[in-house]
Design a protein around this motif. Structure first.
Motif: not given
Length: 810
Positions: A149-151, A153-163, A184-187, A196-199
């Motif tokens: 899946l692809v998240l 930026k906002s969805a990913a930051e809830k769980h991990f550091k982006l990098d 991916m960047d927020d749409l 959409r935040s989870v693909f």
């Protein structure tokens, strides 16, 4: 010379501060309103234009009629994307989306879930199609493998550091493990994918691989080569019916032909719609995101243009009202050799200065009002101060507005005859009266039109709120994502049922508010001809569903725990029974199956018929529906007794935390979900009332100016009347009645226009009000009262002046 004009203009404006303030304030209000509306319209028209090659991207639509149900779908079958890519040389790339709604997601080693409101399956070509780059990951491989899946930026930051997110494992819905292959960047907010935040990779979705040509569940987009003829391509799409649909259907209906299918009244028509048209021109079932309407853009454009015109008309009326005080100035200037063209330039310079002062004030007002306007419109608009094109357009529009607004006063005052004005006669009594009166009529016609529109919109909203929709929406608490409780969901329901303020509890997969649903085709026992199909929605419910939502049974009975056979029973609504051509009582005992083509199909026996209830927007007719028993637990409906709900909700949350530790608890009220369906209408109503108030304010300023002009023009007449014994009330009446005649004409002009426009707006609703005479009477009454209050001040002021002073004006 221009510098001289500026000096004189500035001195003149400073000399008359109240007049300058009225003109500036009126123009500023109109310009601020026009600016905000322009930004709104630009945002609406720019939807989805940020994607690469957006002018070459199209969505495939399907117009379908089958089994008594006709609908316009934004989805097509799963295999259609691949077929178009293989069959048509015009297609560069295709991609599909399958919407699944909210998603619970957590790190693989975590207990606590986070909820993402919108998740979707997407093909690996998603990034190529829309030209989207990843912040982390490779667009070529990001969604190629199952369970990836692809998240955002906002969805990913809830769980991990982006990098650190790339390659991490996450668990969806407490069951499936996925690998993060891209961030991916927020749409953008003006994108059809904005929520959409989870693909998730479509390659891991089993249903997407099936060759089911008659099941339309996938939003499908195509990118065509440049200059493709759309009509020709739509014609090619029709060929897919003969090549794929009919052969697939023959497995279930041996010998069926396209001619037989059409002769039975059924059809499937495919077409493509430009991506950039979807937001404003598409109102199909199961849209990927809520759309707006071009009609609303036209309405707001109308309001914006006329708001500025009203401000301009107000400027003209105030300027002409003040012209008598400058009559001698014009006479002296002409006597000393000023040309008429020179005077026109002088007066236009003054109007231009007022316009640019108004521009500064309007931008300040717009900045102050912007948060309120964003709340009003549901937008996140910002004023583009750093954009040079914005400033060019604003300055150009201000210059044009200044020249337009000042043109009539300039030409009017430059016509003054020196001999007459220097003698003390205004010399203007016969000039411009019809134009000024026409401008007042125009102003109030627009204001009355907006009053009518506002009243109709709010009456329709009130009708929606009070209409019997066939179920109870009051005091029904919805616990979201009840399935997160897993095996404890039944125990959760039972414990909630024991709470004192709880009347009834139900677990179900569907609620009677618009949401993502599918239709299924049913056949009566012994009838397998396609023309006898019954196409309807199928909802999974439990034994307490009808009781909790107070849905009325008009024939037969509800599901009963005492009857084990009810596990294969079915309850229909009136629309489904009507498709079969039966009365509710006649439908009882009929056996239906949706397993056409199976050697041993399972049948469901009709045990009850419920009264039709609204489960879509009131814009739509009530479709066919079936209810069957199931253990689905997408949401829990809790009917509460009247009282304070806070303690009950807190008790439900405590039970949830005990049976589903680590799972997010969220709830809403069914009434709120119902009201959310009509947010567009509510926003339109709020916009109408806001700009109606502004238009009335500007119109009143214009009327105030004309009243001042009229009173000053008739100063001698008023003095003579008072000397001859006329009372203050009689003089006030005579001064006021002239304006009421103008308002009356405005009312007669605007009411038919308001009736026509709002009837067109109401045509979008299957269930609507009829516009009664009360709307027009109220609008007319408000216009008359407002005009009397506006004019009365000037009328009384003129009437109480000492007649000696009035007669000295000669």
């Amino acid at each position: 010379m221009f510098k001289n004009h500026l000096k004189i203009a500035w001195r003149s404006l400073k000399k008359q501060p109240f007049f300058t303030f009225l003109n500036t304030f009126g123009l500023a209000i109109g310009m601020a309103g026009g600016l905000l509306i322009s930004l709104y319209i630009y945002d609406e028209l720019s939807y989805d234009t940020m994607f690469a090659d957006s002018d070459q991207i199209y969505r495939v639509n399907a117009d379908i009629k089958f089994g008594g149900d006709a609908h316009e779908s934004a989805e097509v079958s799963a295999p259609m994307a691949a077929a178009m890519k293989n069959d048509f040389s015009q297609v560069k790339v295709t991609t599909r989306f399958r919407n699944i709604g909210s998603v619970l997601i957590k790190k693989s080693n975590a207990e606590l879930n986070a909820k993402e409101l919108q998740g979707t399956y997407a093909d690996a070509t998603f990034f190529e199609m829309f030209g989207i780059e990843l912040l982390y990951g490779d667009v070529k491989t990001a969604l190629t493998k199952p369970n990836t899946l692809v998240l955002t930026k906002s969805a990913a930051e809830k769980h991990f550091k982006l990098d650190e997110a790339l390659g991490q494992l996450v668990v969806l819905e407490n069951s499936e493990t996925y690998t993060i292959t891209g961030i991916m960047d927020d749409l953008p907010q003006n994108s059809f994918l904005k929520d959409r935040s989870v693909f998730m990779a479509m390659s891991g979705y089993e249903d997407a691989q099936a060759m089911e040509w008659t099941s339309h569940n996938y939003f499908t987009f195509v990118k065509l080569i440049k200059d493709t003829n759309i009509d020709d391509f739509n014609f090619l799409l029709e060929s897919m019916i003969d090549k794929y649909i009919i052969p697939y259907a023959q497995a279930f209906y041996p010998g069926i032909t396209k001619e037989q299918f059409i002769a039975s009244g059924n059809y499937i028509n495919y077409s493509i719609m430009p991506l950039t048209d979807i937001h404003l021109h598409s109102n199909r079932i199961t849209e990927l995101s809520p759309n707006s309407s071009m009609q609303n853009v036209y309405i707001l454009s109308f309001i914006g243009v006329f708001l500025i015109l009203l401000a301009s008309v107000n400027f003209m009326n105030l300027s002409t009202a003040h012209s008598l005080k400058r009559a001698k100035e014009v006479g002296v200037r002409k006597t000393l050799g000023s040309s008429r063209f020179g005077l026109i330039k002088q007066f236009l310079t003054e109007s231009a200065i007022i316009s640019f002062i108004s521009l500064v004030l309007s931008i300040l007002l717009a900045v102050i009002a912007l948060p309120f306007f964003n709340t009003l419109s549901g937008k996140t608009i910002a004023i583009p101060f750093t954009n040079p094109i914005f400033w060019f357009i604003v300055f150009l529009a201000t210059a044009v507005l200044g020249i337009f607004s000042g043109s009539y006063p300039a030409f009017f005052m430059s016509k003054f005859i020196p001999v007459k004005v220097l003698k003390g006669s205004a010399g203007v009594s016969n000039g411009g009266g019809r134009i000024r009166n026409s401008l007042v009529i125009f102003q109030f016609a627009i204001s009355v039109f907006l009053i009518v529109s506002t009243l109709v919109v709010f009456q329709q909203l009130e009708f929606i709120q009070n209409k019997d929709i066939g179920y109870t929406k009051d005091q029904v608490l919805i616990v979201n994502d009840a399935y997160a409780a897993g095996n404890q969901v039944t125990s959760f329901k039972e414990e909630v049922q024991k709470l004192g303020q709880v009347e009834s509890v139900s677990l179900s997969g569907y609620l009677p508010t618009p949401s993502y649903r599918n239709n299924s085709s049913f056949f009566k026992d012994g009838s397998t001809e396609q023309e006898n199909a019954i196409n309807m929605q199928t909802w999974d419910v439990d034994h307490d569903y009808l009781n909790t939502l107070k849905i009325e049974i008009i024939a037969g009975r509800d599901f009963n725990k005492a009857f084990s056979a009810d596990s294969s029973a079915i309850i229909l609504n009136e629309s489904a029974v009507a498709i079969m051509g039966l009365q509710p009582e006649e439908a009882l005992g009929i056996r239906l199956s949706r397993e056409l083509g199976s050697e041993n199909p399972e049948f469901s026996k009709v045990i009850g018929v419920v009264k039709n209830f609204h489960f879509e927007s009131l814009r739509e007719d009530i479709g066919a529906l079936s209810l069957n028993l199931s253990s689905s637990s997408g949401s829990m409906s809790v009917k509460l007794a009247p009282g304070n709900f806070s303690n009950t909700i807190a008790n439900i949350e405590n039970i949830w935390n005990r049976v589903a530790p680590g799972q997010p608890f969220s709830y809403r009220f069914l009434e709120d979900s119902f009201n959310d369906t009509y947010q567009a209408e509510k926003r339109l109503g709020r916009v109408f009332i806001t700009f109606t108030i502004l238009s009335i304010l500007i119109a009143c300023l214009g009327l105030f100016g004309l009243a001042a002009f009229n009173a000053e023009k008739r100063t001698k007449e008023i003095g003579v009347r008072k000397v001859l014994g006329a009372s203050v009330s009689q003089i006030s009446y005579r001064l006021t009645i002239d304006f009421l005649k103008l308002v009356g004409i405005a009312i007669l002009v605007s009411l038919p226009l308001g009736w026509y426009a709002m009837n067109k707006w109401l045509e979008d609703f299957s269930y609507r009000i009829e516009i009664g005479w009360g709307v027009f009477a109220t609008a007319a009454f408000l216009a008359i009262i407002i005009s009397i209050l506006t004019v009365s001040y000037q009328s009384i002021k003129a009437a109480i002046v000492n007649p000696i002073k009035s007669l000295r004006t000669e």
